[in-house]
Design a protein around this motif. Structure first.
Motif, PDB file in Angstrom:
ATOM      1  N   TRP A  84      34.941 -37.760  -3.371  1.00 56.83           N
ATOM      2  CA  TRP A  84      33.856 -37.056  -2.956  1.00 56.83           C
ATOM      3  C   TRP A  84      34.371 -36.580  -2.256  1.00 56.83           C
ATOM      4  O   TRP A  84      33.486 -35.151  -2.083  1.00 56.83           O
ATOM      5  CB  TRP A  84      32.470 -38.310  -3.005  1.00 56.83           C
ATOM      6  CG  TRP A  84      32.978 -38.609  -1.790  1.00 56.83           C
ATOM      7  CD1 TRP A  84      32.851 -39.943  -1.923  1.00 56.83           C
ATOM      8  CD2 TRP A  84      32.668 -38.410  -0.405  1.00 56.83           C
ATOM      9  NE1 TRP A  84      33.109 -40.350  -0.330  1.00 56.83           N
ATOM     10  CE2 TRP A  84      32.511 -39.304   0.607  1.00 56.83           C
ATOM     11  CE3 TRP A  84      32.059 -37.182   0.637  1.00 56.83           C
ATOM     12  CZ2 TRP A  84      32.544 -39.387   2.257  1.00 56.83           C
ATOM     13  CZ3 TRP A  84      32.129 -37.081   1.922  1.00 56.83           C
ATOM     14  CH2 TRP A  84      32.191 -37.819   2.728  1.00 56.83           C
ATOM     15  N   THR A  87      35.801 -33.279  -4.019  1.00 52.17           N
ATOM     16  CA  THR A  87      34.504 -32.096  -4.492  1.00 52.17           C
ATOM     17  C   THR A  87      34.170 -31.305  -3.746  1.00 52.17           C
ATOM     18  O   THR A  87      33.751 -30.569  -3.772  1.00 52.17           O
ATOM     19  CB  THR A  87      33.961 -33.168  -5.776  1.00 52.17           C
ATOM     20  OG1 THR A  87      34.584 -34.765  -6.493  1.00 52.17           O
ATOM     21  CG2 THR A  87      32.735 -32.439  -6.396  1.00 52.17           C
ATOM     22  N   LEU A 100      39.411 -31.469  -8.460  1.00 47.94           N
ATOM     23  CA  LEU A 100      38.180 -31.623  -7.709  1.00 47.94           C
ATOM     24  C   LEU A 100      37.717 -32.405  -8.179  1.00 47.94           C
ATOM     25  O   LEU A 100      36.554 -33.442  -7.945  1.00 47.94           O
ATOM     26  CB  LEU A 100      36.901 -31.072  -8.282  1.00 47.94           C
ATOM     27  CG  LEU A 100      37.304 -28.954  -7.688  1.00 47.94           C
ATOM     28  CD1 LEU A 100      36.787 -28.001  -7.703  1.00 47.94           C
ATOM     29  CD2 LEU A 100      37.611 -29.504  -6.417  1.00 47.94           C
ATOM     30  N   PHE A 101      37.018 -32.958  -9.965  1.00 49.66           N
ATOM     31  CA  PHE A 101      36.252 -33.941 -10.564  1.00 49.66           C
ATOM     32  C   PHE A 101      37.237 -35.567 -10.549  1.00 49.66           C
ATOM     33  O   PHE A 101      36.526 -36.206 -10.958  1.00 49.66           O
ATOM     34  CB  PHE A 101      35.421 -33.894 -11.553  1.00 49.66           C
ATOM     35  CG  PHE A 101      34.405 -32.769 -10.973  1.00 49.66           C
ATOM     36  CD1 PHE A 101      33.052 -32.395 -10.283  1.00 49.66           C
ATOM     37  CD2 PHE A 101      35.193 -31.147 -12.042  1.00 49.66           C
ATOM     38  CE1 PHE A 101      32.948 -31.597 -10.371  1.00 49.66           C
ATOM     39  CE2 PHE A 101      33.965 -30.306 -11.764  1.00 49.66           C
ATOM     40  CZ  PHE A 101      33.356 -30.288 -10.662  1.00 49.66           C
TER      41      PHE A 101
END
Length: 100
Positions: free
Chosen positions: A63, A66, A58-59
């Motif tokens: 974006w 995320t 996710l990170f």
């Protein structure tokens, strides 16, 4: 590709070791009567492992992924599994399309 005897024995040994660990876990786990904190700790293992696998992705991506992950986490608090999966897939597709 050729396989020598040492490699084959190593693979066979690891397979036997893995099977023995799983079988032992099933045999011992069936005999344990867990209550209280021990049961809560063992029940927390699957979500913790799933979080440890998913969080870096996710990170480490852009974006859209995320934000889609955050949307999916929020959906997981309310929806059944199929709804969560659909929410995650749709949100990442839409956010990637918006990102260009």
């Amino acid at each position: 590709m050729t396989m020598d005897a040492t490699t084959l024995l190593a693979i066979l040994g690891m397979a036997i070791g893995t099977y023995a660990c799983r079988l032992t876990g099933l045999m011992v786990g069936a005999r344990l009567a867990l209550t209280g904190r021990a049961k809560a700790a063992l029940d927390a293992i699957p979500p913790a492992v799933l979080t440890a696998v998913i969080a870096p992705t996710l990170f480490a991506t852009g974006w859209p992924e995320t934000i889609a992950g955050a949307i999916t986490i929020l959906a997981a608090m309310r929806l059944p599994l199929l709804g969560v999966i659909l929410t995650g897939v749709v949100s990442v597709v839409v956010l990637r399309a918006l990102a260009g």
